[in-house]
Design an enzyme around this catalytic site. Structure first.
Site, short mmCIF file in Angstrom:
data_model
loop_
_atom_site.label_atom_id
_atom_site.label_comp_id
_atom_site.label_asym_id
_atom_site.label_seq_id
_atom_site.Cartn_x
_atom_site.Cartn_y
_atom_site.Cartn_z
N LYS A 263 2.30 7.68 22.07
CA LYS A 263 2.31 7.15 20.70
C LYS A 263 0.90 6.83 20.20
O LYS A 263 0.05 6.35 20.96
CB LYS A 263 3.18 5.90 20.63
CG LYS A 263 4.64 6.14 21.00
CD LYS A 263 5.36 6.96 19.95
CE LYS A 263 6.79 7.27 20.39
NZ LYS A 263 7.65 6.11 20.43
N ILE B 26 20.10 12.73 28.95
CA ILE B 26 19.81 11.61 28.05
C ILE B 26 20.79 11.55 26.88
O ILE B 26 20.96 10.50 26.28
CB ILE B 26 18.35 11.70 27.56
CG1 ILE B 26 17.40 11.64 28.76
CG2 ILE B 26 18.02 10.59 26.59
CD1 ILE B 26 17.60 10.43 29.65
N GLU C 167 26.27 15.10 21.22
CA GLU C 167 25.75 14.64 19.92
C GLU C 167 25.63 15.75 18.88
O GLU C 167 24.71 15.72 18.05
CB GLU C 167 24.40 13.92 20.12
CG GLU C 167 24.48 12.76 21.09
CD GLU C 167 23.15 12.05 21.29
OE1 GLU C 167 22.25 12.21 20.44
OE2 GLU C 167 23.00 11.36 22.31
N CYS D 7 9.53 17.07 12.61
CA CYS D 7 9.50 16.17 11.46
C CYS D 7 10.80 15.37 11.42
O CYS D 7 11.87 15.88 11.77
CB CYS D 7 9.35 16.95 10.16
SG CYS D 7 7.78 17.82 10.03
N GLU E 88 10.48 8.40 31.04
CA GLU E 88 9.74 9.65 31.10
C GLU E 88 8.74 9.61 32.23
O GLU E 88 7.99 8.65 32.38
CB GLU E 88 9.01 9.88 29.78
CG GLU E 88 8.16 11.13 29.73
CD GLU E 88 6.77 10.94 30.31
OE1 GLU E 88 6.23 11.91 30.85
OE2 GLU E 88 6.23 9.83 30.24
N HIS F 294 10.06 18.83 25.85
CA HIS F 294 9.32 19.28 24.67
C HIS F 294 8.66 20.63 24.88
O HIS F 294 8.04 21.18 23.99
CB HIS F 294 8.27 18.24 24.27
CG HIS F 294 8.86 16.92 23.90
ND1 HIS F 294 9.03 15.90 24.81
CD2 HIS F 294 9.36 16.47 22.73
CE1 HIS F 294 9.59 14.87 24.20
NE2 HIS F 294 9.79 15.19 22.95
N CYS G 218 14.06 13.36 28.19
CA CYS G 218 14.50 12.99 26.85
C CYS G 218 15.71 13.86 26.50
O CYS G 218 16.19 14.65 27.32
CB CYS G 218 13.36 13.19 25.85
SG CYS G 218 13.49 12.13 24.39
#
Length: 763
Positions: A111, A434, A487, A519, A668, A697, A729
């Site tokens: 972050k 996850i 989900e 985004c 993570e 990712h 994740c």
């Protein structure tokens, strides 16, 4: 007085940036087309700022992925695993560093201070830094020669750049800085030779706790730059908070200092009044909030600038947003569907620049020139303040009732653990995920058909159930021990819940960059938050009916919903968080009542809201932890509470995680190459831990041996029966085949370690 901007959203008015990147990665366009489209977006971004009257327009803030990654490749800091041989870094290598490749894992991502933006962490240690190309100069010349705009090049300063990098020991910090400063001087000298008027050097790390030794290093950095380039006009820009060592900061040999008068307003204003400001410097005052989406009170900002101008004359003052605007959407233009009292109180990037320009015009030509705009502004803000949505007495009463309540599970963790082990009878190192599975084009199209009214509720539910059924079967075939429903009904882990709670609104085009091309469209918390009806029970119960294996219910935690939303600014963040927690408590209880007895309440953004000043952090953590416990503490001992966190530097954070009192936390460890596991070499943790053993990712499928190594290191440090195994994740953004193969490898790695441990124990 002049108007300035620190940075503009990269993504384009309609996310053209994201679409171009993803088309390139998918092979739909070639590199030449990508370069052309990126140039068009840069041009449009410059024009929009010019149209808003910005006089000091930033250049070089645009990027193909991340500005810290841009700095790393400019200095040739490419780890050897990418097989880089020097010179300008190719796009293939650049994106491999950002996203990984079949041959090499991606660089670590974490972050950017306490925002929801993620940057790529530069790595020192493998190569001697050297300039590969002058990226700020390229951006400046493009703006000047192609568009006639004299831009203000933006560059991350040496102190912040090294502070946010890795690959060196703490005692090597000064050595690394000394290696870089001559390179910075070379970059800046080229800018000066090409006629650059102002350079913005971003040093947001100045607002953190900076030791006396580090201040001495900073003074040496800028003394060296000042001596080498005595005529270059550098704006030393800070943001996100106040700088505590103000007197030393303003004495540095630069031509301007940028301060945040929104998030560090009180301290910075006090410093200014107490110590004054050098007469030979420009003050760039960040007076408009660069991180939230509400209109400013122009009357209040007028008074603030008046206070500042008592110390700094107007001709020495720039007005600007408090930080780069990459943290807010581009424009409110498309938001015609929102309630009138809300839309009239919103300000995205373009509108914020309009507010800056309005104030500049008022101070140049007299307040009477903007009196009509001020009156309308105050009326708009008052209308929202008086809205019934912001004045719900039932919500406020419910909060008062829990103020003195002790929030804890009915029995301690060690007792719960025994009950849960007897209930679930899971194997050593249970495997799970996850929560989310790939959201394919088909899933996205189905959601659009439903939203547009082309599908009935029954059609959409049938589609979602078919997806759940397929992936429950896949999970069983892979041999996962604890399953999830996938989900498929959720666009976003925060947006989904906001759509089902009172107090939230959703924009049509309010997108912001989270990382890379990812985004998000944060919900807008505009009123008091309240539970309406169960939000996740239907899908979880259906998934549970398909298997004999445990099924986790999946929720997003209160601090994450708060931190990943644009929250109202008329009440404290603590109050908003507690309102959300009370609503989630009702959902947790509804899941438990429906027989879902493993419930994951994710808090990936809990640490994200941590104040940058150490003395303020304990209070935030206290109420954030309390909110989590408010949401989860009423369940029975046999009900297992999970949570998940990612990319947020846990090294000094494990005691807080323990205070959440979750039965299992997944963390993570993949992008940091297992560094997080080293926490357990010096500390202990007494609850369940889910090791994130591969990076979701990246499209890369990790080998079984890689994940075995990750798990093996963990079980050497803590008892094996504490560990769960999972990806780092959710898998929403990944493709189907790579997801299945990666999970297959994960299960194989787990079984190998499980067998090894069983053999060692002689069982």
């Amino acid at each position: 007085m002049k108007s300035s901007n620190l940075g503009y959203p990269r993504i384009g008015k309609n996310r053209e940036w994201k679409k171009a990147l993803e088309a390139f990665w998918a092979g739909s366009i070639d590199e030449a087309s990508l370069v052309q489209q990126m140039e068009q977006i840069r041009h449009q971004n410059l024009l929009r700022q010019q149209e808003k009257g910005v006089e000091l327009i930033p250049v070089g803030d645009f990027t193909y992925y991340d500005h810290m990654l841009d700095m790393a490749v400019m200095f040739g800091m490419v780890p050897k695993r990418y097989e880089y041989e020097g010179g300008p870094v190719s796009l293939a290598t650049y994106f491999a560093m950002a996203r990984g490749s079949k041959e090499a894992v991606a660089s670590e991502m974490t972050k950017w201070f306490n925002t929801n933006y993620h940057y790529i962490v530069p790595e020192f240690g493998e190569r001697q830094p050297a300039i590969t190309e002058n990226k700020p100069l390229q951006a400046y010349l493009e703006a000047k020669e192609k568009y006639g705009i004299i831009g203000k090049p933006v560059i991350v300063g040496p102190y912040t750049f090294v502070k946010l990098s890795k690959g060196y020991e703490k005692n090597e910090f000064e050595i690394i800085v000394d290696q870089l400063v001559p390179l910075y001087i070379d970059v800046l000298r080229e800018l000066e030779l090409h006629g650059v008027e102002w350079v913005q050097i971003d040093e947001p790390a100045f607002v953190r706790d900076v030791s006396e030794q580090e201040r001495a290093i900073i003074k040496r950095i800028y003394t060296q730059i000042g001596q080498a380039l005595p005529h270059l006009q550098c704006m030393l820009q800070t943001y996100f908070e106040a700088v505590d060592w103000y007197k030393e900061l303003v004495s540095l040999p630069v031509k301007g200092i940028g301060l945040d008068f929104v998030h560090g307003a009180k301290r910075n204003l006090t410093h200014l009044k107490t110590h004054g400001f050098p007469a030979d410097k420009i003050l760039a005052a960040g007076i408009i909030d660069g991180r939230n989406i509400w209109r400013a009170s122009i009357e209040e900002k007028w008074e603030l600038v008046n206070e500042i101008s008592e110390i700094v004359p107007l001709e020495k003052l720039w007005l600007q947003p408090s930080s780069s605007l990459l943290h807010v959407p581009v424009t409110v233009e498309a938001e015609s569907d929102l309630p009138e009292e809300v839309v009239s109180a919103l300000a995205f990037s373009d509108e914020k620049l309009g507010e800056v320009q309005l104030l500049v015009q008022g101070f140049r030509y007299g307040k009477y020139v903007i009196s009509k705009e001020i009156a309308q502004n105050e009326a708009d803000l008052l209308k929202l303040a008086l809205s019934p949505a912001r004045n719900r007495q039932d919500v406020k009463n419910a909060l008062r009732q829990i103020t003195a309540v002790k929030l804890e599970r009915s029995i301690p963790y060690l007792e719960r653990r025994e009950i849960q082990q007897n209930t679930w009878k899971l194997p050593l190192l249970p495997t799970t995920t996850i929560g989310s599975f790939p959201q394919t084009a088909e899933v996205r199209q189905a959601r659009q058909q439903f939203k547009k009214g082309n599908w009935t509720v029954e059609q959409y539910d049938a589609f979602i159930q078919a997806q759940i059924k397929e992936w429950v079967k896949i999970q069983e075939e892979l041999g996962l021990d604890v399953l999830v429903h996938g989900e498929f009904e959720r666009t976003d882990m925060v947006e989904y819940f906001g759509e089902k709670l009172d107090g939230f609104l959703f924009t049509k085009n309010g997108w912001v960059q989270s990382y890379g091309s990812r985004c998000v469209k944060p919900p807008v918390i505009y009123g008091d938050v309240e539970f309406v009806a169960p939000m996740t029970v239907k899908e979880s119960v259906f998934a549970k009916s398909l298997t004999a294996k445990p099924m986790k219910g999946m929720l997003t935690g209160p601090a994450t919903i708060l931190n990943w939303s644009f929250a109202r600014d008329d009440v404290s963040r603590q109050e908003v968080c507690e309102q959300i927690a009370l609503a989630l408590r009702k959902e947790v209880e509804a899941l438990e009542e429906a027989g879902i007895l493993m419930i994951q309440v994710d808090e990936p953004a809990l640490r994200e809201g941590l104040p940058l000043k150490k003395e303020e952090q304990a209070a935030y953590l206290e109420w954030a932890v309390r909110a989590f416990r408010l949401a989860t503490s009423t369940v029975a001992p046999s009900t297992q509470i999970h949570t998940h966190m990612c990319y947020c530097e846990f090294h000094d954070f494990m005691d807080v995680i323990s205070e959440l009192d979750a039965d299992v936390i997944s963390i993570e460890t993949s992008r940091s190459h297992g560094e997080l596991v080293s926490v357990f070499e010096t500390g202990t943790y007494d609850k369940g831990i889910g090791l994130g053993v591969y990076d979701i990712h990246s499209p890369r499928v990790p080998a079984v041996s890689e994940m075995e190594d990750m798990v093996a290191r963990g079980v050497q440090l803590l008892p094996p029966d504490q560990f769960w195994i999972n990806p780092d994740c959710g898998l929403k953004t990944r493709g189907r085949e790579e997801t299945v193969q990666s999970l297959r490898n994960m299960v194989a790695a787990t079984k190998a370690i499980r067998n090894r441990l069983t053999a060692q124990s002689g069982r």
